[in-house]
Design a protein around this motif. Structure first.
Motif, mmCIF file in Angstrom:
data_model
loop_
_atom_site.group_PDB
_atom_site.id
_atom_site.type_symbol
_atom_site.label_atom_id
_atom_site.label_comp_id
_atom_site.label_asym_id
_atom_site.label_seq_id
_atom_site.Cartn_x
_atom_site.Cartn_y
_atom_site.Cartn_z
ATOM 1 N N LEU A 1 5.600 10.200 -0.136
ATOM 2 C CA LEU A 1 5.097 8.893 -0.551
ATOM 3 C C LEU A 1 5.706 7.866 0.387
ATOM 4 O O LEU A 1 6.931 7.759 0.485
ATOM 5 C CB LEU A 1 5.503 8.585 -1.997
ATOM 6 C CG LEU A 1 4.958 7.286 -2.594
ATOM 7 C CD1 LEU A 1 4.876 7.408 -4.103
ATOM 8 C CD2 LEU A 1 5.794 6.082 -2.237
ATOM 9 N N ALA A 2 4.872 7.136 1.097
ATOM 10 C CA ALA A 2 5.325 6.083 2.010
ATOM 11 C C ALA A 2 4.868 4.739 1.462
ATOM 12 O O ALA A 2 3.720 4.588 1.037
ATOM 13 C CB ALA A 2 4.764 6.305 3.406
ATOM 14 N N VAL A 3 5.772 3.770 1.490
ATOM 15 C CA VAL A 3 5.482 2.419 1.016
ATOM 16 C C VAL A 3 5.323 1.518 2.240
ATOM 17 O O VAL A 3 6.168 1.517 3.138
ATOM 18 C CB VAL A 3 6.621 1.890 0.112
ATOM 19 C CG1 VAL A 3 6.380 0.435 -0.266
ATOM 20 C CG2 VAL A 3 6.758 2.759 -1.126
ATOM 21 N N ALA B 1 8.380 0.451 4.518
ATOM 22 C CA ALA B 1 9.508 -0.084 3.761
ATOM 23 C C ALA B 1 10.279 1.069 3.133
ATOM 24 O O ALA B 1 9.683 2.064 2.714
ATOM 25 C CB ALA B 1 9.020 -1.045 2.685
ATOM 26 N N GLU B 2 11.564 0.914 3.053
ATOM 27 C CA GLU B 2 12.411 1.930 2.416
ATOM 28 C C GLU B 2 12.219 1.946 0.905
ATOM 29 O O GLU B 2 12.291 3.003 0.277
ATOM 30 C CB GLU B 2 13.882 1.676 2.751
ATOM 31 C CG GLU B 2 14.217 1.926 4.209
ATOM 32 C CD GLU B 2 14.041 3.384 4.613
ATOM 33 O OE1 GLU B 2 14.449 4.276 3.844
ATOM 34 O OE2 GLU B 2 13.483 3.618 5.693
ATOM 35 N N VAL B 3 12.009 0.764 0.313
ATOM 36 C CA VAL B 3 11.823 0.638 -1.131
ATOM 37 C C VAL B 3 10.677 -0.320 -1.400
ATOM 38 O O VAL B 3 10.323 -1.151 -0.570
ATOM 39 C CB VAL B 3 13.099 0.137 -1.860
ATOM 40 C CG1 VAL B 3 14.236 1.127 -1.708
ATOM 41 C CG2 VAL B 3 13.494 -1.227 -1.386
ATOM 42 N N VAL C 1 0.875 -1.167 0.000
ATOM 43 C CA VAL C 1 0.000 0.000 0.000
ATOM 44 C C VAL C 1 0.911 1.215 0.000
ATOM 45 O O VAL C 1 1.828 1.314 0.822
ATOM 46 C CB VAL C 1 -0.936 0.026 1.225
ATOM 47 C CG1 VAL C 1 -1.755 1.309 1.244
ATOM 48 C CG2 VAL C 1 -1.843 -1.199 1.242
ATOM 49 N N TRP C 2 0.688 2.088 -0.972
ATOM 50 C CA TRP C 2 1.454 3.332 -1.053
ATOM 51 C C TRP C 2 0.543 4.446 -0.581
ATOM 52 O O TRP C 2 -0.563 4.637 -1.102
ATOM 53 C CB TRP C 2 1.906 3.607 -2.472
ATOM 54 C CG TRP C 2 2.863 2.608 -3.038
ATOM 55 C CD1 TRP C 2 3.286 1.430 -2.476
ATOM 56 C CD2 TRP C 2 3.515 2.702 -4.291
ATOM 57 N NE1 TRP C 2 4.163 0.796 -3.309
ATOM 58 C CE2 TRP C 2 4.329 1.552 -4.435
ATOM 59 C CE3 TRP C 2 3.502 3.640 -5.312
ATOM 60 C CZ2 TRP C 2 5.102 1.326 -5.553
ATOM 61 C CZ3 TRP C 2 4.274 3.420 -6.425
ATOM 62 C CH2 TRP C 2 5.080 2.272 -6.536
ATOM 63 N N SER D 1 10.149 7.378 -3.282
ATOM 64 C CA SER D 1 9.787 8.533 -2.463
ATOM 65 C C SER D 1 10.534 9.774 -2.921
ATOM 66 O O SER D 1 9.952 10.853 -3.046
ATOM 67 C CB SER D 1 10.083 8.252 -0.991
ATOM 68 O OG SER D 1 9.275 7.199 -0.530
ATOM 69 N N SER D 2 11.824 9.620 -3.197
ATOM 70 C CA SER D 2 12.629 10.751 -3.658
ATOM 71 C C SER D 2 12.171 11.227 -5.034
ATOM 72 O O SER D 2 12.035 12.429 -5.268
ATOM 73 C CB SER D 2 14.103 10.358 -3.694
ATOM 74 O OG SER D 2 14.873 11.416 -4.220
ATOM 75 N N LEU D 3 11.936 10.280 -5.958
ATOM 76 C CA LEU D 3 11.462 10.667 -7.293
ATOM 77 C C LEU D 3 10.141 11.414 -7.206
ATOM 78 O O LEU D 3 9.949 12.444 -7.862
ATOM 79 C CB LEU D 3 11.293 9.440 -8.187
ATOM 80 C CG LEU D 3 12.551 8.812 -8.756
ATOM 81 C CD1 LEU D 3 12.183 7.598 -9.613
ATOM 82 C CD2 LEU D 3 13.342 9.811 -9.574
#
Length: 185
Positions: free
Chosen positions: A136-138, A149-151, A128-129, A161-163
């Motif tokens: 943006l958190a995953v 999750a980090e990725v 779930v994003w 998240s950075s993009l």
């Protein structure tokens, strides 16, 4: 509210996607998407589609979709992607979770703090994003529920998240969303 009343409400909407509905534990919640909500979901979806197309990956994505587990829960994500199981839902006009797989990714834009990631657990959505503004958190489904999750497991080599933050920042400075996406990719 009972399950029968929830199903009747879905029928009376005639496949309209507004308001968005969430049913769990006998409670119904309604969400009215705003222009800001629409802009943010479009940005993240366009970004993911651009990445998938660059990677030449097959996928199915959709909005709206109602995910249901009869007599238990119903939820309407802002957007869904089937990546690993795209072929199982490709060309379908309706999704029945009794016979088709859940989406791999459900995306929620949370302008009004409506979303509880745990509400997706009965549906076994892999990720779930959650988008709140420029964040943006995953969340990945584990045996203990959803964990940050980090990725993304579906994009392990990409800092989504950075993009996403870069695209939102470029848009806020006047770039169109497509131009902003092209510039970060």
């Amino acid at each position: 509210m009972g399950w029968a009343e929830y199903e009747q409400l879905l029928v009376t909407r005639n496949d309209q996607s507004v308001p968005r509905l969430k049913y769990a534990d006998g409670y119904l919640a309604l969400k009215m998407p705003t222009f800001e909500h629409g802009q943010l979901i479009a940005i993240v979806v366009d970004l993911i589609v651009a990445i998938l197309n660059q990677q030449l990956r097959d996928y199915v994505h959709t909005t709206p979709v109602t995910l249901q587990i009869p007599e238990q829960a119903g939820i309407e994500p802002d957007h869904c992607f089937w990546l690993n199981n795209w072929a199982a839902v490709n060309g379908k006009s309706r999704i029945d979770l009794a016979t088709e797989p859940s989406p791999d990714i459900a995306i929620e834009v949370d302008v009004t703090n409506f979303t509880k990631v745990a509400d997706y657990q009965p549906f076994q959505v892999s990720e779930v994003w959650l988008i709140r503004g420029d964040r943006l958190a995953v969340f990945t489904l584990t045996v203990d529920g959803y964990q940050p999750a980090e990725v993304s497991q579906f994009f392990p080599e990409i800092d989504l998240s950075s993009l996403y933050q870069q695209v939102v920042a470029a848009v806020s400075k006047g770039a169109s969303p497509p131009r902003a996406i092209r510039s970060v990719l």
